[in-house]
Design a protein around this motif. Structure first.
Motif, short mmCIF file in Angstrom:
data_model
loop_
_atom_site.label_atom_id
_atom_site.label_comp_id
_atom_site.label_asym_id
_atom_site.label_seq_id
_atom_site.Cartn_x
_atom_site.Cartn_y
_atom_site.Cartn_z
N LEU A 36 25.95 -32.36 -30.17
CA LEU A 36 26.45 -33.20 -31.26
C LEU A 36 25.66 -32.89 -32.53
O LEU A 36 24.46 -32.66 -32.49
N GLN A 37 26.37 -32.85 -33.67
CA GLN A 37 25.73 -32.62 -34.95
C GLN A 37 25.89 -33.85 -35.84
O GLN A 37 26.83 -34.64 -35.69
N GLY A 38 24.98 -33.99 -36.77
CA GLY A 38 25.04 -35.10 -37.70
C GLY A 38 24.07 -34.89 -38.84
O GLY A 38 23.36 -33.87 -38.90
N TYR A 39 24.03 -35.85 -39.74
CA TYR A 39 23.15 -35.75 -40.91
C TYR A 39 21.81 -36.41 -40.60
O TYR A 39 21.75 -37.48 -40.00
N ARG A 40 20.76 -35.72 -41.04
CA ARG A 40 19.41 -36.24 -40.88
C ARG A 40 18.71 -36.21 -42.22
O ARG A 40 18.77 -35.21 -42.94
N GLU A 63 20.43 -33.25 -44.21
CA GLU A 63 20.72 -31.97 -43.56
C GLU A 63 21.67 -32.18 -42.40
O GLU A 63 21.48 -33.09 -41.59
N PHE A 64 22.70 -31.33 -42.32
CA PHE A 64 23.64 -31.38 -41.21
C PHE A 64 23.08 -30.51 -40.09
O PHE A 64 22.98 -29.28 -40.23
N THR A 65 22.71 -31.12 -38.97
CA THR A 65 21.94 -30.42 -37.95
C THR A 65 22.21 -31.00 -36.57
O THR A 65 22.81 -32.09 -36.44
N THR A 66 21.75 -30.28 -35.56
CA THR A 66 21.80 -30.81 -34.19
C THR A 66 20.53 -31.60 -33.86
O THR A 66 20.49 -32.29 -32.83
N ASP A 67 19.51 -31.49 -34.71
CA ASP A 67 18.23 -32.17 -34.45
C ASP A 67 18.31 -33.62 -34.91
O ASP A 67 17.63 -34.06 -35.83
N ILE A 68 19.17 -34.39 -34.23
CA ILE A 68 19.42 -35.79 -34.58
C ILE A 68 18.91 -36.69 -33.45
O ILE A 68 18.51 -36.22 -32.38
N ALA A 69 18.94 -37.98 -33.70
CA ALA A 69 18.35 -38.95 -32.76
C ALA A 69 18.95 -38.82 -31.36
O ALA A 69 18.22 -38.85 -30.36
#
Length: 406
Positions: free
Chosen positions: A126-130, A165-171
């Motif tokens: 899953l990707q999202g904004y961080r 940042e749009f990334t996979t490194d999300i919560a």
């Protein structure tokens, strides 16, 4: 060398041969209800489990590791239902945790986490904004002017910037990685499950690890992360129950434990809240802003309080993971409930036990007239029947003359 000690929750004490340093560590850690040396036989320790269930390993530097396994009295499948329903009443009724392959708590949990993580990641990460705040030689997002002045003293580069940042490194992904990492460190995870967990760990390798002692990243259920919900609920169970403790002399206690008192309490509160929704009003769990005295110096915290449409308190209940003795339930529970009723101005109060000699009994307090009810839920039945029993309990509470709701 590894030694294994098996105990049953709230079962009578048993004696085991243990290194004194391990016995003392168990006594200090309060993991067990009782850990004491035998007065007549050196090297033997009397151990008795309390309400904690799970597994812990006590590692002695340069010596053996002793694993203590505490088996719950309720079936493992039922324990998982109680845990899951407490976290997500609507999402756990379909029995999404398969426990057929394993009979002990930790192997079941590890198997369930691996399976649900695999399902969550099957369509990719899953990707999202961080939100990111960093020093950069390229202006990106907005400049943090206050930080630039404080840290750079007028220098133009690097620039203190903040951006999304749009990334996979999300919560969500970080939580899954933290749970997998934790399970790989725990004793008692079968090798086959451990191998599959290593595969999930590789998929999440680029996620920022959650450092021990750091707060678990916050996440919120949305339409976009629906496929992660079950895996995230299980991951939180792992992170809530796992613990590590360093003791003097280089001893380390590492393991995974549930307090059945809390498990039962959370289930009863969640189930009552769901059951009361059809009656309107408002349910409050673990009410904090309540005091027994007028000067607000004696704090009270009932497990469950339901308020009517007008905002007045209508029901107070407390969950007790205790078994009724031959002569009845503990009197101190009645004293506690009487204090709740007096502070809330209610004529009735309800104590909900995990098991008892009778499904219901009540006591009318002399001179005050307050009625204290003691109910018993049977945890040995199927989830659907257990929830039906809670529904019936809610109807009994609401249908009392004090509330007058039919």
């Amino acid at each position: 060398m590894t030694a294994v000690v098996s105990l049953v929750e709230h079962a009578p004490a048993r004696e085991f041969p243990l290194p004194d340093v391990v016995g003392r560590a168990l006594a200090v850690s309060k993991i067990l209800r009782e850990a004491a040396p035998d007065a007549h036989e050196p090297g033997m320790w009397r151990l008795r489990a309390g309400s904690n269930v799970g597994a812990v390993a006590v590692a002695v530097p340069g010596g053996e590791t002793v694993t203590v396994r505490i088996i719950p009295k309720v079936p493992v499948s039922r324990l998982f239902f109680l845990l899951g329903y407490s976290r997500d009443p609507r999402g756990w009724r379909d029995g999404t945790v398969d426990v057929a392959e394993h009979t002990e708590l930790l192997p079941v949990l590890a198997h369930a986490v691996e399976r649900q993580t695999d399902r969550a990641l099957r369509r990719g990460l899953l990707q999202g904004y961080r939100s990111v705040e960093e020093s950069s030689f390229v202006v990106r997002g907005r400049i943090r002017e206050a930080e630039q002045i404080r840290r750079r003293f007028g220098m133009s580069l690097p620039v203190e910037v903040a951006y999304d940042e749009f990334t996979t490194d999300i919560a969500e992904n970080r939580i899954l990685r933290a749970a997998v990492d934790r399970l790989l460190l725990l004793p008692g995870v079968p090798q086959a499950v451990r191998t599959r967990l290593m595969h999930q760990r590789a998929r999440l390798a680029d996620m920022t690890p959650v450092v021990r002692g750091q707060a678990i990243p916050a996440w919120w259920p949305t339409r976009l992360n629906t496929r992660y919900h079950q895996a995230l609920h299980l991951a939180e169970v792992v992170l809530d129950g796992s613990s590590a403790e360093h003791l003097p002399g280089g001893l380390r206690i590492d393991g995974f434990l549930f307090d059945m008192n809390r498990v039962y309490e959370d289930f009863v509160c969640a189930a009552l809240r769901e059951a009361m929704q059809s009656y309107g009003g408002r349910s409050v769990l673990q009410a904090k802003d309540m005091h027994m005295d007028e000067s607000d110096s004696v704090r009270l915290q009932p497990d469950f309080v339901w308020y009517t449409h007008s905002g007045a308190p209508g029901i107070v209940a407390d969950a007790k993971y205790k078994v009724g003795k031959r002569r009845g339930y503990p009197n101190e529970d009645l004293y506690q409930m009487l204090a709740y009723c007096t502070a809330l101005g209610l004529p009735e109060g309800h104590l909900v036990y995990a098991k008892g000699n009778a499904p219901h009994t009540s006591h009318r307090v002399r001179r005050a007239g307050t009625v204290l009810h003691q109910h018993a839920l049977d945890l040995d039945q199927q989830p659907e029947l257990l929830l039906a029993e809670v529904q019936a309990l809610a109807r009994r509470m609401v249908g009392s003359p004090a509330i007058g709701v039919s």
